[in-house]
Write an enzyme that holds these catalytic residues in place. Structure first.
Site, PDB file in Angstrom:
ATOM      1  N   GLY A  53      26.395  11.817  52.102  1.00 12.44           N
ATOM      2  CA  GLY A  53      27.545  11.834  51.840  1.00 12.44           C
ATOM      3  C   GLY A  53      28.080  12.877  50.949  1.00 12.44           C
ATOM      4  CG  ASP A 102      21.501  16.357  52.644  1.00 13.98           C
ATOM      5  OD1 ASP A 102      19.567  16.601  52.975  1.00 13.98           O
ATOM      6  OD2 ASP A 102      21.856  17.027  51.554  1.00 13.98           O
TER       7      ASP A 102
HETATM    8  P1  AMP Z   1      21.685  17.856  47.045  1.00 14.94           P
HETATM    9  O1  AMP Z   1      20.724  18.350  46.197  1.00 14.94           O
HETATM   10  O2  AMP Z   1      22.717  18.696  45.942  1.00 14.94           O
HETATM   11  O3  AMP Z   1      21.662  18.883  47.944  1.00 14.94           O
HETATM   12  O4  AMP Z   1      22.481  16.645  46.929  1.00 14.94           O
HETATM   13  C1  AMP Z   1      22.318  15.885  48.023  1.00 14.94           C
HETATM   14  C2  AMP Z   1      22.869  14.754  47.464  1.00 14.94           C
HETATM   15  O5  AMP Z   1      23.357  13.996  45.821  1.00 14.94           O
HETATM   16  C3  AMP Z   1      24.452  14.848  48.604  1.00 14.94           C
HETATM   17  O6  AMP Z   1      24.617  13.431  48.877  1.00 14.94           O
HETATM   18  C4  AMP Z   1      25.412  14.740  46.379  1.00 14.94           C
HETATM   19  O7  AMP Z   1      26.007  15.003  46.703  1.00 14.94           O
HETATM   20  C5  AMP Z   1      24.442  13.820  46.157  1.00 14.94           C
HETATM   21  N1  AMP Z   1      24.945  14.492  44.733  1.00 14.94           N
HETATM   22  C6  AMP Z   1      23.635  15.492  44.070  1.00 14.94           C
HETATM   23  N2  AMP Z   1      24.732  15.143  42.347  1.00 14.94           N
HETATM   24  C7  AMP Z   1      25.191  14.313  42.497  1.00 14.94           C
HETATM   25  C8  AMP Z   1      26.292  14.496  41.384  1.00 14.94           C
HETATM   26  N3  AMP Z   1      25.942  15.045  39.872  1.00 14.94           N
HETATM   27  N4  AMP Z   1      26.741  12.821  41.471  1.00 14.94           N
HETATM   28  C9  AMP Z   1      26.915  12.134  42.570  1.00 14.94           C
HETATM   29  N5  AMP Z   1      26.143  12.937  43.942  1.00 14.94           N
HETATM   30  C10 AMP Z   1      25.390  13.982  43.934  1.00 14.94           C
HETATM   31 MG    MG Z   2      23.240  18.938  49.858  1.00 12.46          MG
END
Ligand code: AMP
Ligand code: MG
Length: 487
Positions: free
Chosen positions: A90, A252
């Site tokens: 999410g 995702d």
């Molecule tokens: P990503 O690696 O950016 O595709 O993120 C994978 C998941 O981790 C997604 O659900 C993001 O919303 C969550 N996410 C990544 N970084 C953060 C953060 N600093 N705080 C909260 N959620 C995060």
């Molecule tokens: Mg992502």
């Protein structure tokens, strides 16, 4: 042209069942300031370019002020990460602010990345650091400049809010524009939670918003999946032709409309290294450059499985069967065009294969090679470009075959050369260039390098006098930068 306070919002996502999202307000950042704003993206939503440098602009895109008409939500999805299923992901740090309609550019989602915690933040702080925001900002525009489907970026806003990664950094936001923020992982979440009604509802929503020509089709879900398969195959063919490695092809991070989506530790190839792994955290090389085509299919299989309540096994297989031939056909067409061929010829894939083997053996710079090849003239006895090769004999053997191939079409040299230069970029958003822009921004609060790179990557095929050094091969230190997921 619209002012920030009068953007034309229409939030269709709110008509969907509430289980799909949570209403969350952005959490404001401390003393926000403009790092960079992109007039090309502003034009997509009919935003008056004068607004980009107004005092209110950083306030609106750092959570201090809410855009009138926006109704922010965090979306719920799950996904396969590095091959394993994560049952709940999410929007953990980004919010869909709403959709804005432009008279000439259609509808765009506005998504504020780094907007604070949401119910899906898990252990994260809901924030994005400046360096990762700059990376996504510039690469979105670089992809668009290359003609590759991508989300876009309106601005990066910096702040004085501290955030903690390996060391203390400052929080930033990125305003992302996309036709859709629906990911493969959306369908997976509702499938694995046995909400088949929601899977259907979501498919209907995506069809209505993104594939309206399918609304009344008797096999609309089948056609929908085929469209996603085709868009994904086309996208990945473009990545391979451009030498782009995404780095985190988790489901995702796969857009349902085939946009390049969620920029993390991506890289454009410097040396042509087929097995190049750009993500420092990817120990197994699951997302290595040359594995992207097969990972694309793996991800589509995961999507197909999530649609199994809507389609028979035979339909799922039939839709997936289009992927490989489509990708190969598109890739070959792109590479033929990069080589300056007008028509297809049966020997072309082999000629290309030999070239790629040669480039790999020589560790030649992928994009510089193709740009130099634009000036190759079959009339000249020796090609200047052969000086770049260690094994000149091997190159000259290939060059002779290439020369014969060009003569077959008898194309006009200068016309072909001009056409090739519109397909083989002079400027590439290399990691070391990005790194220099980030260091200047972080250490000196000097954001000028971001503007230079934005200008170059938005027009990467044109010559920009005074910017010659940006087109040169990277220095040795610049080829070995380690980029990880931590952002
Ligand atoms: P990503 O690696 O950016 O595709 O993120 C994978 C998941 O981790 C997604 O659900 C993001 O919303 C969550 N996410 C990544 N970084 C953060 C953060 N600093 N705080 C909260 N959620 C995060
Ligand atoms: Mg992502």
């Amino acid at each position: 042209m619209q002012k920030l306070a009068s953007l034309n919002f229409s939030n269709s996502f709110h008509q969907l069942p509430k289980i799909l999202y949570s209403k969350v307000e952005p959490q404001e950042l401390d003393q926000p300031f403009l790092v960079s704003a992109n007039p090309l993206a502003a034009a997509l939503i009919d935003l008056d370019p004068g607004e980009l440098h107004s005092a209110d602009f950083p306030r609106y895109f750092s959570g201090q002020r809410q855009l009138p008409g926006s109704q922010p939500v965090a979306m719920l999805y799950s996904g396969h990460q590095f091959g394993g299923y994560n049952p709940q992901l999410g929007d953990g740090r980004g919010l869909l602010l709403g959709e804005v309609s432009s008279a000439s550019h259609g509808k765009w989602d506005l998504h504020l990345k780094g907007a604070g915690k949401t119910p899906y933040s898990r252990f994260g702080d809901g924030r994005a650091v400046l360096r990762s925001s700059i990376r996504e900002y510039l690469c979105s525009e670089a992809m668009a400049g290359l003609g590759i489907a991508s989300t876009r970026a309106l601005c990066v806003i910096g702040s004085h809010t501290p955030v903690y990664r390996e060391q203390q950094e400052f929080a930033a936001t990125l305003l992302r524009l996309a036709r859709s923020h629906i990911r493969f992982g959306h369908f997976e979440y509702f499938h694995y939670n046995h909400h088949h009604d929601i899977v259907r509802r979501l498919a209907d929503y995506v069809i209505e918003q993104q594939f309206p020509h399918l609304i009344n089709h008797s096999e609309k879900y089948f056609e929908f999946l085929k469209s996603v398969v085709n868009a994904t195959a086309t996208l990945i063919a473009q990545w391979q032709a451009a030498g782009f490695a995404h780095g985190v092809m988790n489901t995702d991070n796969m857009s349902i409309i085939g946009d390049t989506f969620d920029y993390g530790p991506f890289a454009f190839l410097d040396d042509y290294e087929p097995g190049f792994i750009c993500n420092h955290s990817d120990d197994q090389g699951r997302y290595a450059f040359n594995r992207q085509p097969s990972i694309g299919l793996w991800n589509l299989n995961a999507l197909a499985h999530a649609l199994s309540s809507l389609l028979s096994k035979e339909q799922l297989s039939a839709a997936l069967a289009d992927y490989e031939p489509r990708l190969i056909r598109h890739y070959n067409a792109l590479m033929q065009a990069k080589l300056g061929f007008q028509q297809r010829h049966p020997g072309d894939p082999e000629l290309l294969g030999e070239l790629l083997d040669l480039l790999a053996a020589e560790k030649a710079d992928y994009n510089i090679f193709f740009r130099k090849l634009c000036d190759f003239s079959p009339a000249q006895a020796t090609a200047k470009i052969s000086d770049d090769f260690i094994d000149q004999q091997r190159f000259n053997r290939w060059a002779e075959r290439y020369r014969q191939r060009l003569l077959l079409e008898n194309s006009d040299h200068s016309q072909r050369s001009e056409k090739m230069k519109q397909l083989n970029p002079l400027y590439i958003l290399r990691n070391y260039l990005l790194q220099s822009a980030i260091e200047k921004a972080e250490e000196q609060k000097d954001y000028s390098e971001i503007e230079h790179l934005l200008m170059l990557v938005q027009k990467p095929f044109d010559q920009h006098p005074g910017y010659e050094r940006y087109a040169e091969p990277p220095p040795d230190w610049g080829k070995k930068l380690q980029i990880s997921c931590s952002s």
